[in-house]
Design a protein around this motif. Structure first.
Motif, mmCIF file in Angstrom:
data_model
loop_
_atom_site.group_PDB
_atom_site.id
_atom_site.type_symbol
_atom_site.label_atom_id
_atom_site.label_comp_id
_atom_site.label_asym_id
_atom_site.label_seq_id
_atom_site.Cartn_x
_atom_site.Cartn_y
_atom_site.Cartn_z
ATOM 1 N N ARG A 1 41.435 54.616 22.882
ATOM 2 C CA ARG A 1 40.876 55.473 23.602
ATOM 3 C C ARG A 1 41.529 56.819 23.256
ATOM 4 O O ARG A 1 42.702 57.060 23.257
ATOM 5 C CB ARG A 1 41.202 55.497 25.165
ATOM 6 N N GLY B 1 42.923 42.184 35.257
ATOM 7 C CA GLY B 1 42.638 43.425 35.888
ATOM 8 C C GLY B 1 43.004 44.720 34.745
ATOM 9 O O GLY B 1 43.990 45.098 34.849
ATOM 10 N N ASP B 2 42.243 44.508 33.691
ATOM 11 C CA ASP B 2 42.426 45.461 32.738
ATOM 12 C C ASP B 2 40.970 45.290 31.803
ATOM 13 O O ASP B 2 40.172 44.380 31.483
ATOM 14 C CB ASP B 2 43.401 44.799 31.838
ATOM 15 N N SER B 3 40.612 46.624 31.532
ATOM 16 C CA SER B 3 39.156 46.939 30.851
ATOM 17 C C SER B 3 39.247 46.047 29.729
ATOM 18 O O SER B 3 37.873 45.611 29.037
ATOM 19 C CB SER B 3 39.077 48.147 30.839
ATOM 20 N N HIS B 4 40.102 45.964 28.786
ATOM 21 C CA HIS B 4 40.113 45.258 27.489
ATOM 22 C C HIS B 4 40.041 43.736 27.497
ATOM 23 O O HIS B 4 40.239 43.340 26.301
ATOM 24 C CB HIS B 4 41.208 45.937 26.525
ATOM 25 N N SER C 1 38.829 52.851 31.518
ATOM 26 C CA SER C 1 39.888 51.975 32.325
ATOM 27 C C SER C 1 39.343 51.223 33.714
ATOM 28 O O SER C 1 38.585 52.002 34.355
ATOM 29 C CB SER C 1 41.175 52.531 32.420
ATOM 30 N N SER C 2 39.842 50.042 33.941
ATOM 31 C CA SER C 2 39.403 49.405 35.050
ATOM 32 C C SER C 2 40.392 49.570 36.378
ATOM 33 O O SER C 2 39.811 49.153 37.364
ATOM 34 C CB SER C 2 39.842 47.804 35.050
ATOM 35 N N ARG C 3 41.069 50.981 36.283
ATOM 36 C CA ARG C 3 42.033 51.300 37.362
ATOM 37 C C ARG C 3 41.231 51.481 38.811
ATOM 38 O O ARG C 3 40.423 52.459 38.793
ATOM 39 C CB ARG C 3 42.630 52.397 36.959
ATOM 40 N N HIS D 1 48.752 41.448 34.870
ATOM 41 C CA HIS D 1 49.858 42.384 34.383
ATOM 42 C C HIS D 1 50.447 43.159 35.688
ATOM 43 O O HIS D 1 49.865 43.237 36.604
ATOM 44 C CB HIS D 1 49.511 43.089 32.990
ATOM 45 N N HIS E 1 52.565 47.217 30.227
ATOM 46 C CA HIS E 1 52.129 48.556 30.273
ATOM 47 C C HIS E 1 53.380 49.492 30.347
ATOM 48 O O HIS E 1 53.609 50.422 29.739
ATOM 49 C CB HIS E 1 50.879 49.060 31.253
ATOM 50 N N VAL F 1 50.388 46.288 36.475
ATOM 51 C CA VAL F 1 49.996 47.536 36.884
ATOM 52 C C VAL F 1 48.765 47.325 37.925
ATOM 53 O O VAL F 1 48.734 47.982 39.069
ATOM 54 C CB VAL F 1 49.238 48.353 35.700
ATOM 55 N N THR F 2 47.876 46.317 37.597
ATOM 56 C CA THR F 2 46.602 46.089 38.464
ATOM 57 C C THR F 2 46.881 45.127 39.483
ATOM 58 O O THR F 2 46.064 44.456 40.276
ATOM 59 C CB THR F 2 45.639 46.019 37.697
ATOM 60 N N LEU G 1 48.926 54.127 25.968
ATOM 61 C CA LEU G 1 48.620 54.851 27.264
ATOM 62 C C LEU G 1 49.611 55.670 27.732
ATOM 63 O O LEU G 1 49.390 56.629 28.601
ATOM 64 C CB LEU G 1 48.413 53.782 28.381
ATOM 65 N N ARG H 1 45.613 61.113 27.230
ATOM 66 C CA ARG H 1 45.759 59.461 27.098
ATOM 67 C C ARG H 1 47.086 59.114 26.653
ATOM 68 O O ARG H 1 47.625 58.126 27.384
ATOM 69 C CB ARG H 1 44.601 59.086 26.223
HETATM 70 C C1 IPM Z 1 46.072 50.038 33.373
HETATM 71 C C2 IPM Z 1 44.765 49.128 33.100
HETATM 72 C C3 IPM Z 1 44.096 49.486 34.572
HETATM 73 C C4 IPM Z 1 43.992 50.199 32.120
HETATM 74 C C5 IPM Z 1 42.773 49.463 31.787
HETATM 75 O O1 IPM Z 1 41.983 48.796 32.637
HETATM 76 O O2 IPM Z 1 42.190 49.499 30.798
HETATM 77 C C6 IPM Z 1 44.766 50.093 30.722
HETATM 78 O O3 IPM Z 1 45.162 48.839 30.073
HETATM 79 C C7 IPM Z 1 44.213 51.115 29.793
HETATM 80 O O4 IPM Z 1 44.164 50.703 28.859
HETATM 81 O O5 IPM Z 1 43.737 52.120 30.308
#
Ligand code: IPM
Ligand code: SF4
Length: 773
Positions: free
Chosen positions: A440, A135-138, A628-630, A35, A65, A37-38, A421, A445
């Motif tokens: 979250r 690239g996203d935690s979910h 989050s994986s950011r 996506h 996002h 963002v990452t 988000l 948030r």
């Molecule tokens: C933008 C992305 C890095 C982030 C995640 O990794 O989860 C987002 O989807 C979130 O839910 O905070």
């Protein structure tokens, strides 16, 4: 490789090992979701190093996002549709990158666009037994199919794009066994909130959770996805559920699922994907299904989950646990709640039904059933329904759900992450309180100062009607509805299941006639050639390098907190960049700066005296960098000058992301931190972190405060400043050997008949790009 009886996780892991070296594994990745963002910095890295995307056929991109969820009736292109400059730039950058690298992309004019974790399963891109990253935690959502699916940072996105592999250590096996049945009206969202309330947000750290038991087997795929989605909130690397007849029925006929003989072969293999009798779990927890009641959060962490019938906690009851007492006091203050008030007395301002947790068709049906024939309460300023994808939206409209919602006073929106988000225009105003189906509830948030209560779609819908948090069981009783069937009361036209809608949107034969430039022909399965293809520059195994880390001496800033999430380290508004640098301005933004004046808050440690020059951060409590994986979180710390964080434990993805940027996240026992290291930091004195001799020392006296060990491979890369992509590409022969194995043993994962060739937005005849928009 695991020996003896193996868990589901062991089996999938073992089946993807390209190379093993002393506990460090190169794993092949079957599916990569991308996506906006990452990914920009990852594509930039590829371009700078002259690398290509190795498997365009196993990569799928979308925008979710940053996009507005307003009507697309007049949609022309991303450039004119998105008002916010930084959001627009991220989206158009992805659009340019998918063209440049020849990737499949669902843009805003494509009905298949949606939240990245909704579209993968919907298309059959997500399959049992696969390794899936994003690239996203979910990304954990996809584990519902019996896949090993986990979130990664941007450096790893680049690694996967370039090599189709990832470097991994083996996680621990954890099982959460849910015995018996869930009571009528109780959803998988209640169950997962209940579980996180029990195990805490660090409960699954270092683990892959397998959810099992009768209550899990009875869940639909949509419900399983909601559960696995939130395993990251329980701190786990991934969550998974063994595939079964429910899984196969969901997948059959999906556009990218195997067909014909390949389907039969795949199902035969998928049936072997379950934990063997006697398989060993490092942690095994049993939850009684019948104990679960409607569950909501009251505080600012997903672990602040309680039965809807409870009272808001009182800090006075936690005199024995000062950390907890401080956390509760802080949460109550942020949430504007009084200790001991009944949760059901909490009055709400807004309602959000959406997100990758709960924006699928069953979620919308459950919410619609609650609000049918009713109006939202007078105090509810705004109630939004945001479908998870364009196809969910179409399906819901087909069933007339849009009308039910609109008649009840809800907004019927287009697909996207929306208010989950708030990287897009859908945000809460300060102090606004939201009943939300997302995952979250961190501070800020859904918008700076906004207050989030997590719950199921039915509960959020009930709150919209009553204006306060409501026990869905009481609500159903008042309505004379049977909670066991309430969620499915709205009739589903048999002619249009979600998979059929998905299918109708894609016709492979038509795509074959499409004039989209095809990067290169796919070799036939088993041909022995590499089947990845791209029109981007040829691969390079040149190592670009990362900053070296050997010995670091500097001022250490003390932070006496637990569960510091990456949303707090760098809030969402700073993620809208396509660069890795300049992020220190956003570091701990909400805590460092006054939201109105923008002035520094003197109380925050990094605004005080010597700590402005901090090079190290010493955190007293566990689970730093959870959520989050950011990768923006380590980027922001590094940009400020902090190259090492010492803490009792870390969120998995943050931990890995730090190493990829030449930083050292250092795990030291909490007692040692509190008794020996924190006092030096509190005195404003320097520390020395010596990775070569693996010691933390008082820099003035040279006294050794702690010794530590770091995974040998990671230590080697840090000390020598080695770029892992360059290293992995040196294993080209092993990757090709694995690809040959995959083509011959798991042929349904390949291109050709099962996977479509790359497609570019707006180029597929027959796909209703403009649908009714
Ligand atoms: C933008 C992305 C890095 C982030 C995640 O990794 O989860 C987002 O989807 C979130 O839910 O905070
Ligand atoms: S958690 Fe929210 S922001 Fe993150 S992917 Fe899911 S819907 Fe999008």
């Amino acid at each position: 490789m695991a020996s003896g009886p193996r868990t589901l996780y062991d089996k999938i892991f073992d089946d993807h090992v390209v190379k093993a070296d002393n506990g460090t594994y190169v794993l092949y990745i079957d599916r990569h979701l991308v996506h906006e963002v990452t990914s920009p910095q990852a594509f930039e890295g590829l371009t700078n190093a002259g690398r290509k995307v190795r498997r365009v056929d196993c990569t799928l991109a979308t925008v979710d996002h940053n996009i507005p969820t307003t009507s697309r009736k007049t949609y022309k292109n991303l450039s004119t549709f998105i008002d916010q400059d930084d959001s627009r730039l991220q989206c158009t950058t992805l659009e340019e990158n998918v063209k440049k690298f020849g990737l499949r992309f669902f843009g805003l004019d494509d009905a298949r666009q949606g939240i990245v974790h909704v579209i993968g399963p919907e298309q059959g891109f997500t399959l049992p037994g696969t390794t899936i990253v994003c690239g996203d935690s979910h990304t954990s959502t996809h584990g519902a199919f019996g896949a090993l699916a986990f979130g990664i940072g941007t450096s790893e996105v680049e690694h996967v794009l370039a090599t189709q592999t990832i470097i991994q250590n083996k996680s621990k096996n954890m099982r959460i066994y849910v015995s018996g049945k869930l009571r009528p009206g109780i959803t998988s969202k209640d169950l997962i909130l209940h579980i996180i309330g029990q195990i805490g947000t660090a409960g699954g750290t270092g683990c892959v959770i397998e959810f099992a038991g009768e209550a899990i087997e009875e869940l639909s795929m949509d419900a399983r996805m909601s559960m696995c989605n939130m395993s990251i909130e329980g701190g786990a690397r991934a969550g998974m559920i063994a595939p079964d007849a429910t899984t196969f029925a969901y997948l059959k006929g999906r556009p990218l699922a195997p067909k014909g003989e390949l389907w039969n072969q795949a199902v035969k293999y998928w049936k072997t994907l379950k934990s063997d009798d006697g398989a060993k779990f490092d942690i095994d927890i049993t939850i009684k299904g019948e104990d679960v009641v409607p569950t909501v959060t009251w505080g600012t962490s997903p672990q602040d989950a309680l039965p809807v019938t409870s009272k808001v906690p009182d800090p006075a009851d936690y005199a024995h646990d000062q950390d907890k007492q401080a956390a509760i006091t802080r949460s109550l203050d942020y949430m504007g709640l009084k200790a001991n008030m009944a949760i059901q007395d909490i009055v709400i301002d807004k309602v959000f039904v959406g997100s990758c947790t709960n924006a699928r068709i069953e979620d919308l049906r459950a919410a619609a059933n609650v609000v049918k024939g009713k109006r939202i309460a007078g105090n509810v300023k705004r109630a939004m329904i945001v479908p998870g994808s364009g196809l969910v939206k179409l399906q819901a409209e087909h069933e007339g759900l849009d009308k039910v919602f609109i008649d009840a006073g809800f907004e019927w929106r287009e697909a996207g992450c929306s208010m989950c988000l708030g990287m897009n225009p859908d945000i809460l105003s300060p102090q606004e309180r939201c009943a939300s189906t997302s995952n979250r509830n961190f501070e800020g948030r859904q918008g700076a100062g906004g207050r989030t209560h997590l719950m199921s779609p039915a509960m959020a819908a009930a709150a919209a009607i009553t204006g306060h948090i409501t026990d869905i069981r009481e609500y159903y009783k008042d309505e004379n509805k049977d909670p066991a069937t309430a969620a499915i009361e709205i009739s589903v036209p048999s002619s249009a299941s979600a998979s059929e809608v998905a299918e109708s949107e894609y016709d492979e034969s038509e795509a074959d006639e499409d004039d989209t430039p095809v990067p290169a022909a796919e070799p036939a399965a088993g041909s022995g050639e590499s089947s990845g293809s791209s029109n981007a520059p040829a691969a390079s195994s040149v190592s670009t390098g990362i900053p070296k880390f050997t010995v670091l001496t500097g001022i250490a800033a003390p932070l006496e907190r637990s569960n510091v999430d990456t949303d707090a380290i760098i809030p969402k508004q700073f993620l809208k960049t396509i660069k890795r640098t300049g992020l220190s301005a956003g570091l701990f933004y909400a805590e460092r700066f006054d939201p109105v004046t923008g002035k520094e808050k003197p109380g925050f440690v990094l605004n005080q005296g010597v700590y402005r020059q901090a090079r190290i951060m010493v955190v007293s409590g566990p689970n730093f960098g959870c959520g989050s994986s950011r990768e923006h979180a380590p980027w922001a710390l590094a940009d400020f000058g902090i190259k090492c964080v010492i803490a009792p434990s870390f969120g998995d993805i943050f931990f890995t992301n730090s190493f990829k940027n030449g930083m050292l996240p250092l795990v030291i026992a909490q007692e040692t931190i509190i008794s020996k290291i924190l006092p030096v930091a509190q005195a404003g004195k320097p520390l020395t972190v010596d990775l070569v001799s693996q010691q933390v020392r008082d820099a003035e006296t040279d006294a050794v405060l702690a010794t530590f060990t770091v995974d040998e491979f990671r230590r080697h890369c840090l000390i020598n400043g080695l770029d892992e992509i360059g290293l992995t590409l040196q294993s080209e022969a092993a990757i090709q050997k694995y690809e040959h194995y995959r083509r011959t043993t798991l042929p349904w994962l390949e291109g050709g008949s099962t996977l479509v060739r790359p497609i570019i937005q707006g180029k597929i005849p027959g796909v209703p790009h403009a649908v009714e928009w």
